[in-house]
Design an enzyme around this catalytic site. Structure first.
Site, mmCIF file in Angstrom:
data_model
loop_
_atom_site.group_PDB
_atom_site.id
_atom_site.type_symbol
_atom_site.label_atom_id
_atom_site.label_comp_id
_atom_site.label_asym_id
_atom_site.label_seq_id
_atom_site.Cartn_x
_atom_site.Cartn_y
_atom_site.Cartn_z
ATOM 1 C CE LYS A 1 -10.961 -2.940 2.382
ATOM 2 N NZ LYS A 1 -11.130 -3.936 3.454
ATOM 3 C CG LEU A 2 -8.134 -0.070 -4.055
ATOM 4 C CD1 LEU A 2 -7.616 0.165 -5.468
ATOM 5 C CD2 LEU A 2 -9.636 0.032 -4.030
ATOM 6 C CB ALA B 1 -1.075 2.304 6.993
ATOM 7 C CG HIS C 1 -5.594 -5.426 9.022
ATOM 8 N ND1 HIS C 1 -6.622 -4.657 8.532
ATOM 9 C CD2 HIS C 1 -4.836 -5.757 7.942
ATOM 10 C CE1 HIS C 1 -6.515 -4.540 7.231
ATOM 11 N NE2 HIS C 1 -5.439 -5.189 6.842
#
Length: 291
Positions: A55-56, A122, A160
């Site tokens: 994941k990245l 983000a 998150h």
């Protein structure tokens, strides 16, 4: 064959990968050596090419694209899932909200901003909405709210599960940067993807792509199957928050990017290149079409 696999301990990732790593689906002879890390640690591991599958952030993928290509399944894309820029000062929140996409007054340009990592999507979105906020401090995402409350930073970029908890701590939203992206592009926000090493055999890459799709579909069909596993990594998160988190980040694009998901990712790469935010490359973004 054993492959190294990295993803975060957040509920959306553990929900997606539960069936795969616990052999609830047929893994066709593949085994996975799993590492759990926060997204910025995963980003840096990808930049060093340490994991076979990981994941990245999509922002980081632009810097790791020479070694990795994007799988069709496992991504976090969607509407209403973007990072929030927040502060503890209500008046500052109201003032800064007026300047998204506009020139900032000089008095705000030196504000200290807590970001969850240089290579996070983000941070990329922050650069689009507030390019003049350059006084950044890199923090683990879970430390940003506390750093706002103790005055270490002036504004913070949260991701998150913190989206659901910041108001309870007396913090105020400045701007939803995902909303900024959506209005500018009419596309879902590409937050994080699952990539695989280009150097692996094409057959293995195709199998992994298919298995992650099957793992997501198993999770959709059996949403409570991995509850104990998900909870064990959810950092004391309440179950209702845990499932809000899953609902927010796991959707049809997690099962298969589809045309809209691919368009959103390509748009992000094109825009970032136009602004000089990521390097140029001749490599394809997406896993090659199956034969």
């Amino acid at each position: 064959m054993k492959l190294t696999l990295g993803f975060s301990p957040c509920p959306n990732d553990t929900f997606i990968f539960d069936a795969l790593i616990h052999h609830k689906i047929n893994t066709e002879g593949l085994e996975f050596d799993v590492e759990y890390h926060d997204v910025e640690t995963l980003n840096h591991k990808a930049l060093r090419g340490e994991l076979d599958i990981t994941k990245l952030s999509y922002h980081a993928f632009a810097y790791a694209i020479e070694q990795y290509e994007l799988l069709d399944s496992g991504s976090a894309l969607g509407f209403g899932v973007g990072p929030l820029l927040i502060t503890k000062e209500e008046s500052l929140a109201k003032d800064l909200a007026l300047y998204a996409g506009k020139d900032l007054p000089d008095k705000y340009k030196k504000l200290k901003v807590g970001v969850p990592g240089k290579y996070t999507t983000a941070n990329f979105l922050l650069g689009l909405a507030y390019p003049e906020l350059q006084n950044k401090v890199e923090l683990v995402f879970s430390e940003i709210e506390a750093s706002l409350l103790d005055g270490t930073i002036d504004v913070g970029l949260i991701i998150h599960e913190n989206r659901f908890t910041y108001q309870n701590k007396g913090l105020y939203k400045i701007h939803d940067l995902g909303d900024f992206w959506e209005k500018a592009t009419n596309s879902p926000i590409p937050l994080g993807g699952i990539v695989i090493k280009r150097s692996l055999p094409q057959e293995i890459k195709d199998i992994v792509n298919r298995l992650i799709h099957e793992s997501v579909e198993f999770a959709f069909a059996n949403p409570k199957s991995g509850i104990d596993y998900i909870r064990s990594h959810a950092q004391e998160m309440e179950e209702d928050v845990m499932y809000k988190h899953i609902e927010l980040y796991v959707n049809q694009h997690s099962s298969d990017l589809g045309p809209l998901g691919r368009k959103a990712i390509q748009s992000m790469f094109d825009k970032a290149r136009d602004l000089g935010l990521i390097p140029e490359t001749e490599k394809n973004i997406f896993l090659k079409e199956k034969k």
